[in-house]
Design a protein around this motif. Structure first.
Motif, PDB file in Angstrom:
ATOM      1  N   LEU A 170       0.803  -1.221   0.000  1.00 19.28           N
ATOM      2  CA  LEU A 170       0.000   0.000   0.000  1.00 19.28           C
ATOM      3  C   LEU A 170       0.837   1.272   0.000  1.00 19.28           C
ATOM      4  CD1 LEU A 170      -2.766  -1.002   2.588  1.00 19.28           C
ATOM      5  CD2 LEU A 170      -2.815  -1.200   0.095  1.00 19.28           C
ATOM      6  N   THR A 187      -1.651   4.618  -5.130  1.00 19.64           N
ATOM      7  CA  THR A 187      -1.864   3.177  -5.038  1.00 19.64           C
ATOM      8  C   THR A 187      -3.274   2.840  -4.567  1.00 19.64           C
ATOM      9  OG1 THR A 187       0.479   2.784  -4.581  1.00 19.64           O
ATOM     10  CG2 THR A 187      -1.074   1.044  -3.975  1.00 19.64           C
ATOM     11  N   ILE A 188      -3.702   3.440  -3.455  1.00 18.79           N
ATOM     12  CA  ILE A 188      -5.019   3.111  -2.912  1.00 18.79           C
ATOM     13  C   ILE A 188      -6.144   3.552  -3.846  1.00 18.79           C
ATOM     14  CG2 ILE A 188      -6.627   3.614  -1.028  1.00 18.79           C
ATOM     15  CD1 ILE A 188      -4.313   3.403   0.910  1.00 18.79           C
ATOM     16  N   LEU A 222      -6.396   0.999  -6.530  1.00 23.25           N
ATOM     17  CA  LEU A 222      -6.941  -0.260  -6.035  1.00 23.25           C
ATOM     18  C   LEU A 222      -8.461  -0.173  -5.873  1.00 23.25           C
ATOM     19  CD1 LEU A 222      -4.250  -1.294  -3.386  1.00 23.25           C
ATOM     20  CD2 LEU A 222      -4.664  -2.325  -5.633  1.00 23.25           C
ATOM     21  N   ILE A 258     -12.380  -4.283  -2.278  1.00 22.11           N
ATOM     22  CA  ILE A 258     -11.641  -3.218  -1.586  1.00 22.11           C
ATOM     23  C   ILE A 258     -11.008  -3.775  -0.311  1.00 22.11           C
ATOM     24  CG2 ILE A 258     -11.913  -1.086  -0.261  1.00 22.11           C
ATOM     25  CD1 ILE A 258     -13.907  -0.149  -2.364  1.00 22.11           C
ATOM     26  N   ILE A 307      -7.036  -3.819  -0.162  1.00 17.61           N
ATOM     27  CA  ILE A 307      -6.445  -2.872   0.792  1.00 17.61           C
ATOM     28  C   ILE A 307      -6.290  -3.495   2.180  1.00 17.61           C
ATOM     29  CG2 ILE A 307      -6.766  -0.636   1.928  1.00 17.61           C
ATOM     30  CD1 ILE A 307      -8.215   0.303  -0.602  1.00 17.61           C
TER      31      ILE A 307
END
Length: 269
Positions: A153, A159-160, A163, A248, A252
């Motif tokens: 992460l 990045t998030i 994702l 998600i 994550i």
């Protein structure tokens, strides 16, 4: 199983004889360029994993791998991958569109009753997600599920968000095609509801076969539950919400689980 159709679920008219062949060709072409293609590659990946001398439980696969060592090109390629994935969803919705009929409304992919859809989606995510995590852990313990490597992460600030978009793409791709599109087309060909539910659940399971037998079983059950929910509610939106929430958490939350229980879940990439 209720005998009456829910208010939102519009029963598609059976295809007349002259158009059945065209419908079959359309279904095969859609599958060949979307989830069917991915399912075939996934099954081949499983077969290849089984043929390796290394036990399947000692092998690895990666969620959302990096596409380039250079950050700028990596985010560009990943963004384009998400865009073109959503373009395939748009293509399927376009094929569902008919004069005088809103395809999005017909399959329940709109914002009418969004609060109700969100509640149902979160409920489905809980029903599927928690047992799914337990099934993955059990599969790892029995050595029948490959080790899934999570994307770190802390690679970059984007990045998030990427994702989250990848999770949304997965939710739309699978639920619009497996449920909204195939249920409509197969009903027009005269298939029964449970035949459709079990067939699309099997295709969903094959789509995730590269992760091992635990994922096959988990996604088959997910396909049955989601298919039943669509038959009952007549709306794809709760399924998209549930799928997106599950992914998600997987994309994550999984790296966090790896940090807490590295022996069970394995190291991140």
């Amino acid at each position: 199983m209720p005998t009456n159709h829910p208010p939102d679920l519009i029963e598609p008219a059976p295809a007349p004889g002259y158009s059945r062949a065209r419908l079959r060709w359309e279904i095969w072409i859609v599958l060949a360029v979307t989830v069917g293609q991915s399912a075939l590659y996934s099954v081949l990946a499983l077969v290849r994993a089984l043929l390796r001398p290394t036990p399947i439980g000692d092998q690895q696969t990666q969620l959302n791998p990096s596409r380039d060592d250079t950050a700028l090109w990596d985010v560009l390629y990943q963004s384009l991958s998400i865009f073109f994935g959503l373009a395939l969803v748009a293509l399927v919705v376009y094929l569902l569109w008919e004069p005088g009929s809103n395809a999005l409304r017909r399959i329940g992919l709109d914002f009418r009753g969004f609060g109700r859809d969100t509640g149902r989606g979160i409920l489905l995510a809980s029903v599927i997600g928690v047992p799914g995590l337990a099934l993955y852990a059990a599969g790892r313990a029995m050595g029948i599920t490959v080790q899934v490597q999570a994307s770190p992460l802390d690679a970059a600030w984007w990045t998030i968000p990427l994702l989250v978009l990848a999770a949304l793409r997965a939710g739309l791709t699978e639920e619009v095609i497996f449920i909204g599109y195939l249920f409509d087309r197969l009903r027009r060909l005269g298939w029964g509801w449970w035949t459709i539910i079990l067939s699309t659940a099997a295709l969903r399971a094959a789509y995730h076969a590269y992760q091992g037998f635990g994922a096959i079983l988990g996604n088959f059950v997910m396909g049955i539950v989601f298919g039943w929910a669509y038959r009952r509610w007549g709306r794809v939106m709760p399924l998209v919400i549930a799928h997106t929430v599950i992914d998600i958490v997987a994309f994550i939350g999984y790296p966090l689980a790896v940090a807490l229980w590295p022996d069970l879940f394995g190291p991140t990439a």
